[in-house]
Design an enzyme around this catalytic site. Sequence first.
Site, short mmCIF file in Angstrom:
data_model
loop_
_atom_site.label_atom_id
_atom_site.label_comp_id
_atom_site.label_asym_id
_atom_site.label_seq_id
_atom_site.Cartn_x
_atom_site.Cartn_y
_atom_site.Cartn_z
N CYS A 78 0.82 -1.21 0.00
CA CYS A 78 0.00 0.00 0.00
C CYS A 78 0.86 1.27 0.00
CB CYS A 78 -0.97 -0.03 1.18
SG CYS A 78 -2.35 1.14 1.02
N HIS A 166 -3.87 -5.25 0.60
CA HIS A 166 -3.36 -5.75 1.88
C HIS A 166 -3.48 -7.28 1.94
CE1 HIS A 166 -2.77 -1.91 4.05
NE2 HIS A 166 -3.71 -1.48 3.22
N GLU A 168 -2.39 -9.19 4.25
CA GLU A 168 -2.41 -9.67 5.63
C GLU A 168 -3.82 -9.84 6.19
OE1 GLU A 168 -1.88 -5.13 5.88
OE2 GLU A 168 -1.29 -6.79 4.57
N SER A 220 2.27 -13.39 38.78
CA SER A 220 0.89 -12.95 38.96
C SER A 220 -0.12 -14.07 38.83
CB SER A 220 0.56 -11.88 37.90
OG SER A 220 0.52 -12.46 36.61
N GLY A 221 0.30 -15.21 38.29
CA GLY A 221 -0.64 -16.29 38.02
C GLY A 221 -1.20 -16.23 36.62
N GLY A 222 -0.90 -15.15 35.89
CA GLY A 222 -1.36 -15.03 34.52
C GLY A 222 -0.49 -15.81 33.56
N VAL A 223 -0.90 -15.81 32.30
CA VAL A 223 -0.20 -16.60 31.29
C VAL A 223 1.23 -16.14 31.11
CG1 VAL A 223 -0.20 -17.27 28.85
CG2 VAL A 223 -2.37 -17.06 30.07
N ASP A 224 1.44 -14.82 30.96
CA ASP A 224 2.76 -14.31 30.62
C ASP A 224 3.79 -14.59 31.71
OD1 ASP A 224 1.45 -13.33 28.40
OD2 ASP A 224 1.19 -11.33 29.25
N SER A 225 3.47 -14.23 32.94
CA SER A 225 4.45 -14.44 34.02
C SER A 225 4.65 -15.93 34.28
CB SER A 225 4.01 -13.72 35.30
OG SER A 225 2.86 -14.30 35.86
N SER A 226 3.62 -16.74 34.06
CA SER A 226 3.75 -18.19 34.27
C SER A 226 4.72 -18.81 33.28
CB SER A 226 2.39 -18.87 34.14
OG SER A 226 1.47 -18.39 35.11
#
Length: 508
Positions: A78, A166, A168, A220-226
């Site tokens: 584009c 585009h 994508e 934190s118990g979340g996905v990322d920190s786990s």
Amino acid sequence: MLEKIIILDFGSQFTQLIARRVRELNVYCEIHPFNHIPELDSAVKGVILSGSPFSVRQEDAPFVDLNLFKGYPLLAVCYGAQFIAQQGGGNVEASATREYGRANLSFVNNENPLFKGILVDSQVWMSHGDSITQVPEHFEIIASTPEVKVAGYQVKGEETYAIQFHPEVTHSIDGKTLLNNFLVGICGCVQDWTSDAFAETTIVDLKAQLGDDKVVLALSGGVDSSVAAVLLHKAIGKNLHCIFVDNGLLRKNEYESVLEQYKDFGLNIKGVDAKDRFLSELAGVEDPEKKRKIIGRVFIEVFDDEAHQIQDVKWLAQGTIYPDVIESVSVKGPSATIKSHHNVGGLPDFMKLKVVEPLKTLFKDEVRRVGNTLGLESFILGRHPFPGPGLGIRIIGEVTAEKIAILQEADHIYIQNLKDAGLYDQIWQAGAIFLPVRSVGVMGDERTYENVIALRAVESLDGMTADWCHLPYPVLAKISNEIINKVKGINRVVYDISSKPPATIEWE
């Protein structure tokens, strides 16, 4: 050396989507602002120029020196296509009709490697107000639509390709084929970017980077920190020290359940009850950005106190993921602050620790795939994202212990009903919001004047954009009735049907 594609961002809303599509084809890529181009080395297999909200005809239009990419395969999308054409001596003019939406290819050069396997009449997605009306003599047109003669071109004698549409977006039916043609057929990528490969190489890199040093991580118990914790644990074992701070703004029973979930992981983890300290600091504060900064500051103070009890810690680990990094980098000058991120932007001066961020190149769904590779349980990987400031930004206005207790109960009922209905795993993020308004109601023949809860549920791939979920009316009715009947202080429940953009996922 890990092969990669460099994506130069000119500010397009679709830039992150280009990156996602490239990675879905198992090729690693990085997004960089057009005005902060990284040094290109032998690991770079090709470069993609994104679209832009700007016109190449504007005086302040984004500009790059195309000589920087000589010798590298180049795909311009584009705005990028218009920019190369203009720089080469072609003409770009305002379209007689601004083109947004579906179109079909009326001409395709199937002998060109970019359009291999793509047929005439293939649907593509246009989104532009300018058109290339004339290409330089050394450019070859390789695709057209009935309305756009220059829908695709190649610079003769170069591996420089450009398209007006585009690829994508899913509306471009053969967009994935086109990108695969560029990545594999033109750039020669071997497509070895997988969750298994990421986990294996990251653990090796972390071992080399950290050695015998001690690392502290806010879990934190979340996905990322786990996932970050497990990667680090596999790399350095007991030298990883995890701290879980209860700021009083967690979901119902979350503090206890998170500690229970991690007891079998073999992690060094310590729980810290700091509820009273956070509530005291938040008393009387209504401004959302001030609340975020207070919660962030107090968390760092509590975390720092605990970290200092561990001798010889040298590193702070963070669960920063790629959208955090992207949203914190300006494409053209200082960007407007939508909200402050809780894990991007460095550390205060008094925390003299180096930072390690093992997930900073991953999107959320990629983090989940890596977690699955590492053997994390589905109840952790499937958890919805939860904001760093927690319920502090889901209580609009001042945060009090009473409001927290009400919101925790309402949120618990909401989430449990989504799980019972089999809807939880279909939703990107859901949560209840305590509104700063009261409404009249009738309960047991008596007039009430109580609080309002808003329910929010969105569908998304990575949180960059999101659409509201069309939850079944019977489920919403059951949730509303249960909240009003069981949570004292609530007499009205509403459902948020706003998308991002223009709204954000969280209300504050």
